[in-house]
Design a protein around this motif. Structure first.
Motif, PDB file in Angstrom:
ATOM      1  N   VAL A 162       0.812  -1.030  -0.067  1.00 31.99           N
ATOM      2  CA  VAL A 162      -0.369   0.088  -0.297  1.00 31.99           C
ATOM      3  C   VAL A 162       1.175   1.453   0.277  1.00 31.99           C
ATOM      4  O   VAL A 162       2.085   1.816   0.235  1.00 31.99           O
ATOM      5  N   GLN A 163       0.882   2.395  -0.036  1.00 33.98           N
ATOM      6  CA  GLN A 163       1.168   3.919  -0.302  1.00 33.98           C
ATOM      7  C   GLN A 163       0.205   4.850   0.194  1.00 33.98           C
ATOM      8  O   GLN A 163      -1.310   4.659   0.678  1.00 33.98           O
ATOM      9  N   ILE A 164       0.909   5.284   1.721  1.00 27.55           N
ATOM     10  CA  ILE A 164       0.539   6.678   2.071  1.00 27.55           C
ATOM     11  C   ILE A 164       0.733   7.827   1.771  1.00 27.55           C
ATOM     12  O   ILE A 164       2.380   7.740   1.304  1.00 27.55           O
ATOM     13  N   VAL A 165       0.405   8.994   1.703  1.00 23.94           N
ATOM     14  CA  VAL A 165       0.466   9.890   1.006  1.00 23.94           C
ATOM     15  C   VAL A 165      -0.310  11.643   2.058  1.00 23.94           C
ATOM     16  O   VAL A 165      -1.416  10.698   2.276  1.00 23.94           O
ATOM     17  N   ALA A 166       0.271  12.391   1.883  1.00 28.14           N
ATOM     18  CA  ALA A 166      -0.348  13.392   2.405  1.00 28.14           C
ATOM     19  C   ALA A 166       0.525  14.783   2.132  1.00 28.14           C
ATOM     20  O   ALA A 166       2.219  14.645   1.975  1.00 28.14           O
ATOM     21  N   ALA A 167      -0.234  16.039   2.302  1.00 34.01           N
ATOM     22  CA  ALA A 167       0.239  17.148   1.879  1.00 34.01           C
ATOM     23  C   ALA A 167       0.104  18.149   2.666  1.00 34.01           C
ATOM     24  O   ALA A 167      -1.062  18.395   2.379  1.00 34.01           O
ATOM     25  N   LEU A 168      -0.040  18.330   3.715  1.00 33.50           N
ATOM     26  CA  LEU A 168      -0.454  18.899   5.730  1.00 33.50           C
ATOM     27  C   LEU A 168       0.227  19.889   5.424  1.00 33.50           C
ATOM     28  O   LEU A 168      -0.625  21.169   6.404  1.00 33.50           O
ATOM     29  N   THR A 169       1.297  20.007   5.175  1.00 27.28           N
ATOM     30  CA  THR A 169       1.923  21.594   4.984  1.00 27.28           C
ATOM     31  C   THR A 169       2.890  21.472   3.555  1.00 27.28           C
ATOM     32  O   THR A 169       2.138  21.084   3.201  1.00 27.28           O
ATOM     33  N   LYS A 170       3.804  22.623   3.585  1.00 25.02           N
ATOM     34  CA  LYS A 170       4.398  22.697   2.600  1.00 25.02           C
ATOM     35  C   LYS A 170       5.479  21.828   1.761  1.00 25.02           C
ATOM     36  O   LYS A 170       5.677  21.414   0.827  1.00 25.02           O
ATOM     37  N   ARG A 171       5.556  20.622   3.134  1.00 23.77           N
ATOM     38  CA  ARG A 171       6.498  19.444   2.583  1.00 23.77           C
ATOM     39  C   ARG A 171       5.008  17.988   2.381  1.00 23.77           C
ATOM     40  O   ARG A 171       4.459  18.425   2.901  1.00 23.77           O
ATOM     41  N   HIS A 172       5.774  17.293   1.135  1.00 23.26           N
ATOM     42  CA  HIS A 172       4.727  16.500   1.174  1.00 23.26           C
ATOM     43  C   HIS A 172       5.474  15.077   1.881  1.00 23.26           C
ATOM     44  O   HIS A 172       6.946  14.957   1.413  1.00 23.26           O
ATOM     45  N   PHE A 173       3.921  13.838   2.106  1.00 20.89           N
ATOM     46  CA  PHE A 173       5.347  12.781   2.518  1.00 20.89           C
ATOM     47  C   PHE A 173       4.463  11.418   1.745  1.00 20.89           C
ATOM     48  O   PHE A 173       3.025  11.551   1.041  1.00 20.89           O
ATOM     49  N   ILE A 174       5.684  11.186   1.175  1.00 21.04           N
ATOM     50  CA  ILE A 174       4.989   9.434   0.767  1.00 21.04           C
ATOM     51  C   ILE A 174       5.752   7.943   0.422  1.00 21.04           C
ATOM     52  O   ILE A 174       6.940   8.430   0.828  1.00 21.04           O
ATOM     53  N   LYS A 175       5.455   6.953   1.365  1.00 17.91           N
ATOM     54  CA  LYS A 175       5.537   6.133   1.542  1.00 17.91           C
ATOM     55  C   LYS A 175       4.703   4.923   0.582  1.00 17.91           C
ATOM     56  O   LYS A 175       3.265   4.861   1.318  1.00 17.91           O
ATOM     57  N   GLN A 176       5.873   3.938   1.100  1.00 12.76           N
ATOM     58  CA  GLN A 176       5.050   2.919   0.065  1.00 12.76           C
ATOM     59  C   GLN A 176       5.629   1.423   1.582  1.00 12.76           C
ATOM     60  O   GLN A 176       6.703   1.400   1.860  1.00 12.76           O
ATOM     61  N   LEU A 177       3.781   0.434   2.151  1.00 12.34           N
ATOM     62  CA  LEU A 177       4.256  -0.100   2.993  1.00 12.34           C
ATOM     63  C   LEU A 177       4.092  -1.228   2.311  1.00 12.34           C
ATOM     64  O   LEU A 177       3.644  -1.486   1.350  1.00 12.34           O
ATOM     65  N   GLN A 178       4.898  -2.443   3.076  1.00 14.16           N
ATOM     66  CA  GLN A 178       4.155  -4.027   3.054  1.00 14.16           C
ATOM     67  C   GLN A 178       3.469  -4.333   4.636  1.00 14.16           C
ATOM     68  O   GLN A 178       4.693  -3.977   5.298  1.00 14.16           O
ATOM     69  N   VAL A 179       2.987  -4.445   3.955  1.00 14.30           N
ATOM     70  CA  VAL A 179       1.444  -4.948   5.580  1.00 14.30           C
ATOM     71  C   VAL A 179       1.119  -6.102   5.303  1.00 14.30           C
ATOM     72  O   VAL A 179       0.682  -6.800   4.357  1.00 14.30           O
ATOM     73  N   PRO A 180       0.622  -6.409   6.122  1.00 14.80           N
ATOM     74  CA  PRO A 180       0.190  -7.809   6.081  1.00 14.80           C
ATOM     75  C   PRO A 180      -1.233  -7.435   6.123  1.00 14.80           C
ATOM     76  O   PRO A 180      -1.823  -6.579   6.250  1.00 14.80           O
ATOM     77  N   GLU A 181      -2.268  -8.880   5.701  1.00 14.66           N
ATOM     78  CA  GLU A 181      -3.490  -8.733   5.335  1.00 14.66           C
ATOM     79  C   GLU A 181      -4.666  -8.156   6.237  1.00 14.66           C
ATOM     80  O   GLU A 181      -3.747  -9.101   6.994  1.00 14.66           O
ATOM     81  N   GLY A 182      -5.595  -7.464   6.419  1.00 16.70           N
ATOM     82  CA  GLY A 182      -6.326  -7.022   6.972  1.00 16.70           C
ATOM     83  C   GLY A 182      -5.339  -6.372   8.458  1.00 16.70           C
ATOM     84  O   GLY A 182      -5.968  -5.462   8.592  1.00 16.70           O
ATOM     85  N   THR A 183      -4.778  -5.277   7.512  1.00 14.29           N
ATOM     86  CA  THR A 183      -4.208  -4.407   8.256  1.00 14.29           C
ATOM     87  C   THR A 183      -5.119  -2.694   8.202  1.00 14.29           C
ATOM     88  O   THR A 183      -5.689  -2.770   7.119  1.00 14.29           O
ATOM     89  N   LEU A 184      -5.358  -2.364   9.063  1.00 18.34           N
ATOM     90  CA  LEU A 184      -6.573  -1.457   8.904  1.00 18.34           C
ATOM     91  C   LEU A 184      -5.170   0.001   8.809  1.00 18.34           C
ATOM     92  O   LEU A 184      -4.429   0.127   8.787  1.00 18.34           O
ATOM     93  N   ILE A 185      -5.858   1.241   8.572  1.00 18.44           N
ATOM     94  CA  ILE A 185      -5.112   2.530   7.865  1.00 18.44           C
ATOM     95  C   ILE A 185      -4.962   2.976   8.855  1.00 18.44           C
ATOM     96  O   ILE A 185      -3.516   3.096   8.772  1.00 18.44           O
ATOM     97  N   SER A 186      -5.708   2.974   9.912  1.00 16.05           N
ATOM     98  CA  SER A 186      -4.943   3.778  11.162  1.00 16.05           C
ATOM     99  C   SER A 186      -3.829   3.298  11.441  1.00 16.05           C
ATOM    100  O   SER A 186      -2.655   3.491  11.792  1.00 16.05           O
ATOM    101  N   GLN A 187      -3.606   1.749  11.380  1.00 19.25           N
ATOM    102  CA  GLN A 187      -2.051   1.387  11.712  1.00 19.25           C
ATOM    103  C   GLN A 187      -0.965   1.397  10.888  1.00 19.25           C
ATOM    104  O   GLN A 187      -0.563   1.053  10.879  1.00 19.25           O
TER     105      GLN A 187
END
Length: 102
Positions: A12-37
């Motif tokens: 999965v990939q997580i992206v954010a642009a909460l300030t002038k900086r951007h955050f992009i990260k790709q993760l490998q997570v177990p099936e059944g993982t919640l967004i919050s996790q």
């Protein structure tokens, strides 16, 4: 939870642009993982110390979802910052200014 095998992992990939900086990260997570996790695993708090992960608005590919949504292979988690101003109010003020100039 038993041992995790390669076939039990999703990307999965997580992206954010909460300030002038951007955050992009790709993760490998177990099936059944919640967004919050996944957000915790991505360590977004280190990049954006000012955020409150428990009240963060999130979505998958532009569709708002609950942070307790179970992730699927290839999901792109997007975090949404609070609005600075109400867009409806902003348009209303802009139209009032146009009328005054005319």
């Amino acid at each position: 939870m038993g041992p995790v095998f390669k076939k039990d992992l999703i990307i999965v990939q997580i992206v954010a642009a909460l300030t002038k900086r951007h955050f992009i990260k790709q993760l490998q997570v177990p099936e059944g993982t919640l967004i919050s996790q996944a957000i915790k695993l991505a360590e977004m708090k280190e990049f954006y110390p000012e955020i409150n992960c428990s009240t963060l608005k999130v979505g998958i590919y532009g569709k708002a979802v609950c942070s307790e949504t179970v992730l699927q292979q290839g999901d792109r988690i997007e975090t949404y910052r609070p609005l600075i101003s109400d867009p409806k109010e902003k348009r209303k003020l802009k139209n009032i200014q146009k009328v005054r100039k005319a």
